[in-house]
Design an enzyme around this catalytic site. Structure first.
Site, PDB file in Angstrom:
ATOM      1  CG  ASP A  67      -3.110   3.584   7.052  1.00 21.04           C
ATOM      2  OD1 ASP A  67      -3.185   4.610   7.750  1.00 21.04           O
ATOM      3  OD2 ASP A  67      -3.013   3.610   5.800  1.00 21.04           O
ATOM      4  CG  HIS A  97      -3.819   6.594   3.751  1.00 17.46           C
ATOM      5  ND1 HIS A  97      -2.803   6.002   4.477  1.00 17.46           N
ATOM      6  CD2 HIS A  97      -3.293   7.720   3.211  1.00 17.46           C
ATOM      7  CE1 HIS A  97      -1.716   6.749   4.384  1.00 17.46           C
ATOM      8  NE2 HIS A  97      -1.973   7.792   3.625  1.00 17.46           N
TER       9      HIS A  97
END
EC number: 3.1.-.-
Lengths: 559, 559
Positions: A202, A375
Site C-alpha cells: 500500500d 494508511h
C-alpha cells in the site's frame, strides 16, 4: 527483447504474472490479477470516483477486457476489506461470472452481500478468518489480520510454485487498536523468515513522514467537544468507519445523549456491524430520527454521512438549510470526524461555511485532531519492509508520487533498486526464477458508469461535456431546399450556457444569412458542406467578438 | 427598527459606514468601501478566481453597483499590496473613473502600473511610504509597514471625525523577515494607546493554531534539496513572491547554478523587483532560457510559474511532456515552493504525478517544509488584538469559517462579543458614537469576466453550463408545416456529451414521431407547444432508459 509497451510474451512455465487492472497510478478501483499455471486469481475489485475532468460520471470501474475471455480460468476473487475502492465493482464482475467464489472475512462479506442484494445477486461466498490457509486451484492462500479504517481487513499471502507473494491490501500499524486486533507483524516476520519473493505494498501515505496516531486518541478529542456542547451535536464520518462511530457512541452515552443515525449507508452499515458484534451499542442508545427531533437539543447526537461534502447528503442539505427534518441553529456543534480527500476541499469547506453562516460551531480536521488516517506513512512502511525483507517489491494503491516514495523506502531498507518494480495499471510484471520484471503491457482504460449503463460514455462524450461545461453551445438551424440549397425560412441561432444577454447572438444571424447566400450562389446543396460553412463563420465570429469557445452546432434540414 | 436585509437608512451625521463589495465570506476580490461626510474611500480592488460551480469563467470582479452612481465621491483608492486579489480589478474600476487617485507603496504601484499598461491605462498614482500620513478628503490616512508574502505591503489607519479605524490588509508577524521590514506592531500599539474604534482584521488563517515559521527557514530546506541535485533543478513558486525567489537565487549562486526565469509573469515581476531593489540578483546569475537549455544539467536552475497546476503554465506542460523547450528527464529535481490553494489539489497533484512518472524527484509542501503561509494564524492574531485593543472588530478576508474563528479570537482577548461584527459582502456596518453595528444590506453579486466581456455571463448561463457539463444535451429538430402542424421531414435527434454509442438515441426518433402525430391530430400548430411536447417525451424517455439528465433542446422550424 522485451517491449514494455507491447502485450507480453507467454508466461514462462513455473512463473507468476501480476497485472493491476486498476489502483496503480491512481487511488481507487483496486484490482490485481495473478496468473500461474494457466489459472487466475483476482485480489479486490473496487470502484474509483470521478474527478473534475470526468464530469457527470457516477463511477469508474476497472477495465475487465484483459480477463473477459478467460473468466472461467479465475479460481477465486479475494477481497482484502469492505471499502468501495476494493469491493464496489464486484457486482459488475459477477454479472460476467455469477458463480465466481468470493473470498473474504466476515465483515467484508457482510458488506458485499448487502451490495449484491441491491443488484439482485446471490454470490458464492467463502468466509475466511485470520491465520487461515486455503487453496484455490494452484494458489495456496494464507490470511493475516491487518489494521485499517474498517474492521476485519486482511492481507493475503499467495504461495505458488513461482514463490511466495504477500499483498498488504490497505494497511496501517496502529499499536493500540480499538478492537485489540493488531496487524499481524509477527506473521509477516515469519513469512520473511520463509522468504518473500514479491511484496505488494500500500503506497497511499508513503510520502507522509512518521506514524499515524492511534485511532483511540480520537475519543478524548470528541469527548472534549461533546462535553462543552449545550445544543445539538452532529458528527459526520465515513459510513464504514465502525471504530470511529464506536467512539462517538461511547462519548454520547457518557454525556447522556441518545444517538440517531442519519443517511442510508450509515444506517445499513452500522446495523450490520452491530449485528455481527463489530459495533457495541449500549442498550437504548439508538433513537429513531423522528423521535430525536422531538427531544431536547442537549440530549441528542446525530451520526451522519456527508463528511466529504457530497451535495445530496444529509449534511450538505443541512448546510444549505434544505434538510427536511434538521435545521441548524446557532449554538449547534458539528464535527467532521473524517479525512479530507484531495479534490473534495471546495465541497467540504462549502459545507463548513454554510454551517458556520447558520451559527454552528464546526470542528474539523483543520482545527482539531478529529481524524487519523487508515494508511501507513513512511515510518510504518519501514517497519513492514524490515519485517518482510522481500526480494522484490511492487508498490500498489497510489498515484505516481506515492509509488515513487514507496519505492524509495523499499530501497532504503536494503531492497535492490532494480528489484523494485514501479508498474501502473496494465503493466505486466512477471516473477520468474525469483526475479520480478516488467514483461509488457495490456490495454487498460477507464470504464465509466453513468446512470444505468456501463461503458457507453467514453472519452469523446467526456471531452464534449468539458467543452459544453466551459463554454456552452450555439445552435444554428436552417431548413434548406435540397434541390437549390436555398434557405426556406430565416435561420434560427440560439445559445445555451453562452450568455445571459438575449441580444448576444443577434449579429450572428445576419452572418449566417450572408453565408447561406454565398453557399447557394456557389450551388452548394449538400447539407454537410452547408453545415461546415455555417460552423466556420459562426465559430470565427464568436472567437473574435467574445474570445470564447462554445461548441458550434449547425443543423441543416433538407426539405 | 433596523432590517439587516434591507438597504440601510441614511448614515447619521458624524458616522462612518463600511461595506465590503468583495472579500468577506470568500477568499479573493477584496474591496472595502468607507463612507463619511458624503465622501467615499476605497481600500483594495481585487479579483477572485472561479470555482468548480463557475465553469468557463476567467475572473470574478467585485460588484461596483453600490458605488457606480457615486464614482465622483471617491477621494482615493488605497492598495494595501500588489497581489491579484487586491489589485486585479483596478483596471475595471478605472474604466469607470479614469482619474481616480490610486494610493500605494512603491512596489505595489509598480505592479499596478504594469497591469494598467496591458489595459492601456495611465492611472494617477500616489506613492506613500511606511509611517507616512496623508489626507484625502475627510480621510486622514496613516500607513504602517506589514509583513506578507510580497514585499512592501501596508496596513492603513483611517482617521475621521467618526473615530480611528485600522485595516490590516493581508498580514503576518514574521519576526525575522528576510528584508528586515517588520510588521509595525509598535505603531499598532501606539494606535491602541490612542484608541482604535474599529479594527478590520485579515481572517485567512484564523482557524490555524500557532505561528508561521519565518520565511528565512525555507532557505536551508532549499539548500538541502539543491545541494543533492546532480541534474536540472526547477523551482516553481508564485510570481510575486520576491523573498522566496531571493532565497532560490542565493542557493543557486552558492552551488554555481545559473538561473533562467520561466513564465511571463515571473519574468515581468522579478524584472520590476530587481529594478526597484527588492530583489538582489548576483552579477551574471540570470541566463536566457535558450542559453540555459544548452548548458550542463547541473549548472542551471529554472524558476518557474505554474505552482498551482494551471493547465497552460510551463510546469504543467513539462509534466505532460508538451513543453516546447524543457523535457523532464529521470533525475531532474522539481520543487513546488508554494502553498496548495484549496480547490487546486487535483491540478497540482496531477502535475506532481506527471513529473514523477517521467522520473523526476518532486519536492512539495506535502513532503518537505518548502512553504510558509503569508497570513497570521491564531497565535499571531492574538498579538495583534492585544497590541491594538480595539473597541469594535470586523473580521475581513475570509470565508465564514475563518470569520467565525477570527471573531472568537477577538472575544478571547477581551473585545465585547456584541462589538464583534461578522458581516459578509454587501452587509453595511455603521460606526456611530463609537459603536459598530449592522445597519442594512446592499445588493452584491458576482460579476463574471469571460473572454472579452464583463457581466453578460450570469447565473443562468452558469447553471446551463453546469447541466451541459454533467450530461451534455440532446437536440431534436423538426420542420413543421405552420398551417397544419405536420412534420414536413423526419425529425433529427442528435446528442453531444451524451453517449459514445451512435445508436443511443435511435429509439427516441420514433417516440418523437409518435408525439408529432399526436400533436398534429390534436390540431396543435404552435411551435412553442410542439417543442414543449417533444421535450417532455424525450426527457421522460432518457430519464427512464438511462437515468441521466441531459439538457433537452427542441427546435421547431415552421415552414
Amino acid at each position: 527483447m522485451i517491449n514494455p509497451n507491447s502485450p507480453p510474451p507467454a508466461l514462462p512455465d513455473g512463473g507468476l504474472r501480476v497485472v493491476a487492472l486498476g489502483g496503480i497510478g491512481e487511488v481507487g478501483r483496486n484490482m490485481t490479477v495473478f496468473e500461474h499455471a494457466g489459472r487466475l486469481l483476482v485480489v479486490d475489485c473496487g470502484v474509483l470516483f470521478p474527478e473534475d475532468d470526468q464530469p457527470g460520471v457516477d463511477l469508474i470501474l476497472p477495465d475487465f477486457r484483459a480477463i473477459e475471455q478467460r473468466l472461467d480460468d479465475i479460481d477465486a476473487l479475494v477481497l482484502t476489506h469492505g471499502h468501495e475502492d476494493h469491493i464496489g465493482a464486484v457486482p459488475f464482475l459477477l454479472k460476467l461470472r455469477p458463480d465466481l467464489p468470493v473470498v473474504g472475512s466476515r465483515f467484508t462479506l457482510a458488506l458485499l452481500s448487502a451490495k449484491c442484494k441491491e443488484h439482485r445477486q446471490n454470490p458464492t461466498l467463502v468466509e475466511i478468518s485470520d491465520g487461515e490457509r486455503r487453496a484455490f486451484g494452484p494458489y495456496e492462500l494464507e490470511f493475516f489480520a491487518v489494521n485499517h479504517s474498517i474492521p476485519d481487513a486482511v492481507a493475503v499471502a499467495i504461495r505458488t510454485l513461482a514463490g511466495l507473494v504477500l499483498h498488504t491490501g490497505d494497511i496501517k500499524l496502529d499499536q493500540l487498536p480499538l478492537d485489540g486486533r493488531l496487524t499481524d507483524l509477527a506473521g509477516f516476520s515469519r513469512l520473511g523468515d520463509e522468504g518473500v519473493d514479491l511484496f505488494l505494498v500500500d503506497s497511499t501515505n508513503a510520502e507522509v513522514p512518521g506514524f499515524v496516531a492511534p485511532e483511540r486518541e480520537i475519543g478524548p478529542v470528541l469527548e472534549n467537544v461533546i462535553r462543552k456542547a449545550d445544543q445539538r451535536v452532529i458528527v459526520a464520518c465515513f459510513a464504514s468507519h465502525v471504530h470511529r462511530v464506536q467512539q462517538v457512541l461511547d462519548v454520547a452515552a457518557q454525556y447522556h445523549r441518545r444517538v440517531a443515525l442519519v443517511g442510508r449507508s450509515m444506517v445499513r452499515n452500522m446495523g450490520i456491524a452491530a449485528e455481527l458484534g463489530f459495533l457495541h451499542v449500549p442498550d437504548g442508545l439508538f433513537v429513531d430520527l423522528n423521535e430525536a427531533m422531538e427531544m431536547p437539543a442537549n440530549e441528542v447526537l446525530f451520526v451522519s454521512t456527508g463528511s466529504q461534502g457530497e451535495p445530496l447528503s444529509a449534511l450538505s442539505r443541512m448546510a444549505r438549510g434544505e434538510h427536511r427534518q434538521i435545521s441548524i441553529r446557532p449554538g449547534d456543534t458539528i464535527v467532521l470526524a473524517s479525512s479530507l480527500i484531495p479534490g473534495n476541499e471546495n465541497a467540504v469547506f462549502g459545507v463548513v461555511n454554510g454551517l458556520a453562516r447558520l451559527g454552528a460551531t464546526v470542528v474539523h480536521q483543520g482545527n482539531a485532531n478529529v481524524h487519523v488516517s487508515g494508511h501507513s506513512p513512511a515510518g510504518e512502511l519501514l517497519f513492514l519492509y524490515n519485517a518482510v525483507r522481500p526480494s522484490n517489491v511492487m508498490p500498489v494503491h497510489g498515484e505516481w508520487r506515492h509509488l515513487r516514495a514507496n519505492a524509495a523506502l523499499a530501497v532504503a531498507t536494503g531492497v535492490a533498486e532494480d528489484r523494485v518494480v514501479i508498474a501502473e495499471d496494465g503493466v505486466v510484471v512477471d516473477l520468474v526464477d525469483g526475479e520480478a520484471a516488467i514483461s509488457g503491457r495490456v490495454e487498460v482504460g477507464h470504464v465509466y458508469v453513468d446512470g444505468l449503463s456501463v461503458g457507453d460514455v467514453g472519452e469523446s462524450t467526456l471531452s464534449d461535456r468539458l467543452v459544453l461545461g466551459e463554454g456552452g453551445f450555439i445552435a444554428i438551424t436552417v431548413a434548406v431546399d435540397s434541390s437549390t440549397g436555398r434557405a426556406v425560412a430565416p435561420p434560427t441561432v440560439s445559445g445555451r450556457g453562452f450568455s445571459d444577454d438575449p441580444k448576444a447572438l443577434d449579429q450572428a444571424i445576419s452572418l449566417v444569412e450572408m453565408e447561406l447566400s454565398r453557399t447557394e450562389a456557389e450551388g452548394i446543396t449538400d447539407s454537410h458542406r452547408i453545415a461546415q460553412a455555417v460552423r466556420r463563420v459562426v465559430g470565427r465570429w464568436v472567437a473574435e467578438t467574445y474570445r470564447r469557445r462554445p461548441m458550434i452546432v449547425p443543423t441543416i434540414i433538407p426539405v
